[in-house]
Design an enzyme around this catalytic site. Structure first.
Site, short mmCIF file in Angstrom:
data_model
loop_
_atom_site.label_atom_id
_atom_site.label_comp_id
_atom_site.label_asym_id
_atom_site.label_seq_id
_atom_site.Cartn_x
_atom_site.Cartn_y
_atom_site.Cartn_z
N ASP A 388 0.85 -1.19 0.00
CA ASP A 388 0.00 0.00 0.00
C ASP A 388 0.89 1.24 0.00
O ASP A 388 2.12 1.13 -0.03
CB ASP A 388 -0.96 0.00 1.20
CG ASP A 388 -2.31 0.64 0.82
OD1 ASP A 388 -2.30 1.77 0.30
OD2 ASP A 388 -3.35 0.01 1.03
N VAL A 446 -9.04 1.18 -4.77
CA VAL A 446 -10.26 1.96 -4.92
C VAL A 446 -10.96 1.64 -6.25
O VAL A 446 -10.31 1.36 -7.27
CB VAL A 446 -9.94 3.47 -4.83
CG1 VAL A 446 -9.01 3.89 -5.96
CG2 VAL A 446 -11.19 4.31 -4.81
N GLU A 447 -12.30 1.67 -6.23
CA GLU A 447 -13.11 1.32 -7.41
C GLU A 447 -13.20 2.50 -8.39
O GLU A 447 -14.27 3.09 -8.59
CB GLU A 447 -14.52 0.91 -6.98
CG GLU A 447 -14.62 -0.50 -6.42
CD GLU A 447 -14.57 -1.56 -7.52
OE1 GLU A 447 -15.61 -1.85 -8.13
OE2 GLU A 447 -13.48 -2.10 -7.77
N SER A 474 -15.87 -5.05 -7.99
CA SER A 474 -17.24 -5.52 -7.79
C SER A 474 -18.18 -5.01 -8.87
O SER A 474 -19.31 -5.49 -8.97
CB SER A 474 -17.76 -5.06 -6.43
OG SER A 474 -17.77 -3.64 -6.35
N HIS A 495 -13.62 -11.70 -7.89
CA HIS A 495 -14.47 -10.85 -7.05
C HIS A 495 -14.84 -11.56 -5.75
O HIS A 495 -15.63 -12.49 -5.73
CB HIS A 495 -15.75 -10.47 -7.82
CG HIS A 495 -16.70 -9.64 -7.02
ND1 HIS A 495 -18.06 -9.64 -7.25
CD2 HIS A 495 -16.50 -8.79 -5.97
CE1 HIS A 495 -18.64 -8.84 -6.39
NE2 HIS A 495 -17.72 -8.31 -5.61
N ASN A 498 -17.93 -9.30 0.62
CA ASN A 498 -17.63 -8.80 1.95
C ASN A 498 -18.65 -9.30 2.98
O ASN A 498 -19.84 -9.26 2.68
CB ASN A 498 -17.61 -7.26 1.92
CG ASN A 498 -16.85 -6.66 3.08
OD1 ASN A 498 -15.96 -7.26 3.64
ND2 ASN A 498 -17.22 -5.46 3.45
N GLU A 507 -16.60 -14.79 -7.58
CA GLU A 507 -16.91 -14.71 -9.00
C GLU A 507 -15.60 -14.61 -9.78
O GLU A 507 -14.82 -13.68 -9.57
CB GLU A 507 -17.79 -13.50 -9.30
CG GLU A 507 -19.22 -13.65 -8.81
CD GLU A 507 -20.08 -12.43 -9.14
OE1 GLU A 507 -21.25 -12.59 -9.47
OE2 GLU A 507 -19.54 -11.28 -9.04
N ASN A 545 -24.33 -9.12 -8.27
CA ASN A 545 -24.75 -7.72 -8.14
C ASN A 545 -25.79 -7.34 -9.19
O ASN A 545 -26.65 -6.50 -8.94
CB ASN A 545 -23.54 -6.80 -8.25
CG ASN A 545 -22.73 -6.78 -6.96
OD1 ASN A 545 -23.22 -7.18 -5.91
ND2 ASN A 545 -21.48 -6.34 -7.04
#
Length: 763
Positions: A388, A446-447, A474, A495, A498, A507, A545
């Site tokens: 990170d 981050v998405e 996701s 994927h 949570n 997935e 989703n």
């Protein structure tokens, strides 16, 4: 010399009057109690009795001829084939008669367990004079029948409580726990634990040492001494009728609190143990007590096995077992919407990738998600580098992993040494050092598409050419992330849901340029870390989703029309969902749900039109459980919740609401039917290959109630014509969101169901 007895058994002298009986079911990787084994055992028992009465056999060691496999259990297809309670009762009685005859042999029998000893195999061991187990990790013993919607039906409900006490017997059967040799010894389940190395010679030495006691029928000493869980108080209660009544009443209350009575098997276990108290409280079970107790057990087995709940749980078991045998390449191929030809050759590279090729892994992003993924890898002895941007973020990831192991230590499932060994496998870092040796790197940052693409391009310059790169996105397109990569074939989606350590689904998302090798490697890795993978094509929302979005969106519309928060949640809880849709919105994050809703609206149009109320809720600062306020207010670290009366003012003008307009049945249908409708589209578009994969995904990724068999089993019970009828009704009086898909209309017209239209032989 060994004497082959028909196909499955070999009988042989070992040392003087000590003989061995070896079970080795031909043509199978594991031993199971199928028709062949049961028939041959029935033929063998009179011969064993004859040899015992003549003194030829003085003791018999029962063992498996398969490496690291004892008996996996009964052949579940026999249970599945039982159409009525009477059929299932008769099946149980057949097994009971065989094990009674085994128990009554005129010499002691010792079950030498190395490998899984489960279900009917465990019941066979319990009918033996003694059980000894190997001390390796592959050797486990247990009665997991409740997970299949049935109860132990070959004497387990009688023999196990007699051996370990009522409290422990109840716990082991109701929880479907499987125990290692060490824990089984402490519980009094087995007589000895021997080293796995040279196990056969160890067993023989143990039998010779204890032969006199075994032949005299004396109970062998164990350390620690036998007794029910809970210490002396538990033992005192077990030995009085009033005490047993208290134990059973508490057990029933616990089962009802967990299952709301939707699963018949746990309640039947309690009833059977109540009715057979005279048998399991006796030192020996013989004659009338045994016959009466086993007759009651067989009837209980029959009642459970004939229920639709059991049939659904067995179907789910076969679906999960089928995944274990797959490579991830059986369904959709790299060409969207196409299946690979059955005889299409796979490269040697692909075949290798389906094995244990991931020895070292990397994780980019050390948040709670990244730390959870790293913990999963380290838990399966995969060394992992976690990167990170700063030490504070790395600390969060390490702490997330540490907390999970610390909980295991508190429950005595992990030693301090084991904790330290696992923690040492996670190497936090601020640099790229060490990533050159990784077999796989997964990003969990981050998405944001531009950020992910930039990080992936940089990563590709660092790792080896054969390193698989995965994304934990996701909602973002895997195919779009592949753009600009030097080798997009090695890139695939992985994927996780949570919380990572609890949710069993992964997935595996195949992008347009993902190779078979990358897909197979990630599929195999998911299985290795204890997850159930489902391969899906890269499509907005992927599978879970995409289906979950209309469910949650419709809940928002219902709230905006005046449905009560608690009322709506209670409707879906009564249906069997683990939590109501409103609480789930808070759990996911209202802001996260809003982002996903807009992504799917852009992709699919009017049927995914987000409820306008969602934006107003987010703008008010209500994000859900993560900041302590959403539709519910959360306290005590999120453990307690209560509906927030102030949220009513954000849910649209009161004049637009009519709480009485929406019935509880309409609430249920409006939440569930859009998911079925969307599933029909996903299947017809080949986003996923089969109805079974949809059901696995929804059960393991969303928590759809297993006792109903899955979303599409439920749809097939309703019937496509009924689903279309209800959707059209809502489309006319509520919204175009409910217009039935073309695929669903065609199914209704043809009188077909999801499992007949979108199936494969394994289902």
């Amino acid at each position: 010399m060994a004497e082959p007895f028909a196909r499955a058994f070999r009988l042989a002298p070992v040392d003087g009057s000590i003989w061995s009986l070896t079970l080795d079911l031909p043509g199978e990787k594991v031993n199971k109690l199928n028709r062949v084994v049961m028939t041959e055992l029935g033929d063998l028992l009179p011969e064993l009795e004859r040899r015992g009465k003549t003194g030829e056999i003085g003791a018999l060691i029962f063992r498996s001829g398969k490496k690291d496999q004892f008996i996996a259990g009964a052949d579940i297809t026999l249970i599945q084939a039982a159409k009525t309670a009477e059929d299932a009762t008769s099946l149980a009685q057949q097994g009971q008669r065989l094990l009674n005859a085994w128990e009554d042999l005129p010499f002691p029998t010792v079950a030498a367990v190395q490998g899984p000893c489960l279900g009917g195999g465990c019941e066979w061991a319990l009918a033996s004079s003694a059980i000894v187990m190997a001390d390796d990790s592959a050797t486990r013993i247990g009665l997991p029948e409740v997970m299949l919607g049935v109860i132990p039906g070959m004497g387990g409900c009688v023999r196990l409580p007699r051996k370990v006490g009522l409290v422990q017997g109840l716990d082991f059967i109701l929880s479907s726990k499987t125990l290692s040799g060490e824990k089984a010894l402490r519980a009094g389940w087995v007589e000895a634990v021997l080293t796995a190395q040279q196990f056969e010679s160890q067993v023989l030495a143990w039998v010779k040492k204890n032969l006199a006691s075994l032949q005299a029928g004396r109970r062998l000493a164990r350390e620690p001494k036998l007794g029910g869980a809970g210490g002396p108080v538990g033992n005192i209660l077990e030995h009085t009728a009033m005490g047993r009544a208290v134990i059973l009443r508490k057990a029933r209350e616990g089962v009802l609190a967990k299952t709301a009575g939707r699963y018949p098997a746990p309640l039947e276990v309690i009833e059977v143990l109540r009715d057979t108290a005279a048998a399991y409280s006796a030192d020996k079970v013989r004659g009338e007590d045994r016959d009466e107790a086993l007759s009651r057990e067989a009837r209980g087995f029959g009642r459970c096995a004939s229920t639709e709940v059991s049939k659904n749980l067995i179907r789910l078991f076969f679906l999960t077992e089928a995944v274990k045998k797959k490579t991830g390449l059986e369904g959709i191929s790299s060409e969207a919407g196409q299946r690979p030809k059955e005889d299409a050759p796979r490269s040697s590279e692909t075949r290798v990738s389906s094995g244990d090729i991931i020895r070292q892994a990397g994780v980019l992003g050390a948040g709670v998600m990244g730390g959870g993924i790293a913990q999963l890898f380290a838990d399966r002895a995969i060394s992992v580098r976690m990167k990170d941007l700063n030490t504070e973020a790395l600390a969060v990831g390490v702490q997330a992993a540490s907390r999970l192991w610390q909980k295991q230590m508190k429950r005595k499932r992990l030693t301090v040494r084991g904790f330290q060994q696992r923690l040492n496998l996670i190497a936090p870092t601020l640099t790229d050092d060490g990533f050159q040796s990784c077999d796989l790197v997964i990003e969990a940052i981050v998405e944001k598409m531009d950020v992910k693409k930039s990080v992936i391009r940089s990563l590709e310059k660092v790792v080896r050419p054969d390193c698989v790169i995965a994304t934990n996105t996701s909602s973002l397109s895997v195919s779009q992330m592949q753009e600009g990569m030097q080798d997009p074939s090695r890139f695939v989606g992985m994927h996780f849901f949570n919380p990572v350590h609890r949710m069993p689904l992964v997935e595996v998302i195949r992008g347009k340029q993902s190779s078979d090798r990358a897909v197979a490697a990630v599929f195999a890795l998911a299985k290795r870390i204890g997850k159930t993978p489902v391969v899906v094509q890269d499509s907005p929302g992927f599978l879970v989703n995409r289906l979950l979005a209309p469910y949650l969106n419709e809940a928002m519309y219902l709230l905006s029309e005046g449905a009560g928060i608690s009322d709506l949640d209670s409707v879906l809880l009564e249906f069997g969902m683990p939590m109501g849709p409103v609480e789930l919105i808070d759990e996911v994050g209202i802001d996260v749900g809003e982002k996903v809703a807009h992504v799917l609206f852009e992709a699919f149009g009017a049927r995914m039109q987000p409820c306008p109320m969602t934006s107003a809720i987010v703008k008010s600062g209500r994000l859900g459980k993560k900041n302590g306020k959403g539709f519910y207010l959360y306290s005590d670290g999120g453990k307690s919740k209560s509906p927030d009366p102030e949220v009513e003012s954000l849910m649209g003008p009161s004049g637009d609401k009519d709480p009485g307009r929406v019935s509880r049945q309409d609430m249920l249908d409006r939440c569930l039917l859009p998911m079925i409708n969307e599933a029909s589209r996903a299947l017809s578009e080949r986003v996923v290959g089969t109805a079974g994969e949809v059901d696995l995904g929804m059960i393991m990724g969303m928590g759809f109630p297993p006792f109903r068999g899955g979303l599409l089993r439920y749809a097939d019970e309703l019937g496509a014509r009924e689903v279309v009828k209800r959707l059209r009704d809502f489309a006319s009086r509520v919204s175009v969101r409910f217009e039935p898909s073309q695929a669903l209309l065609e199914m209704a017209e043809a009188g077909k169901g999801f499992y007949s239209e979108f199936s494969e032989s394994s289902e």
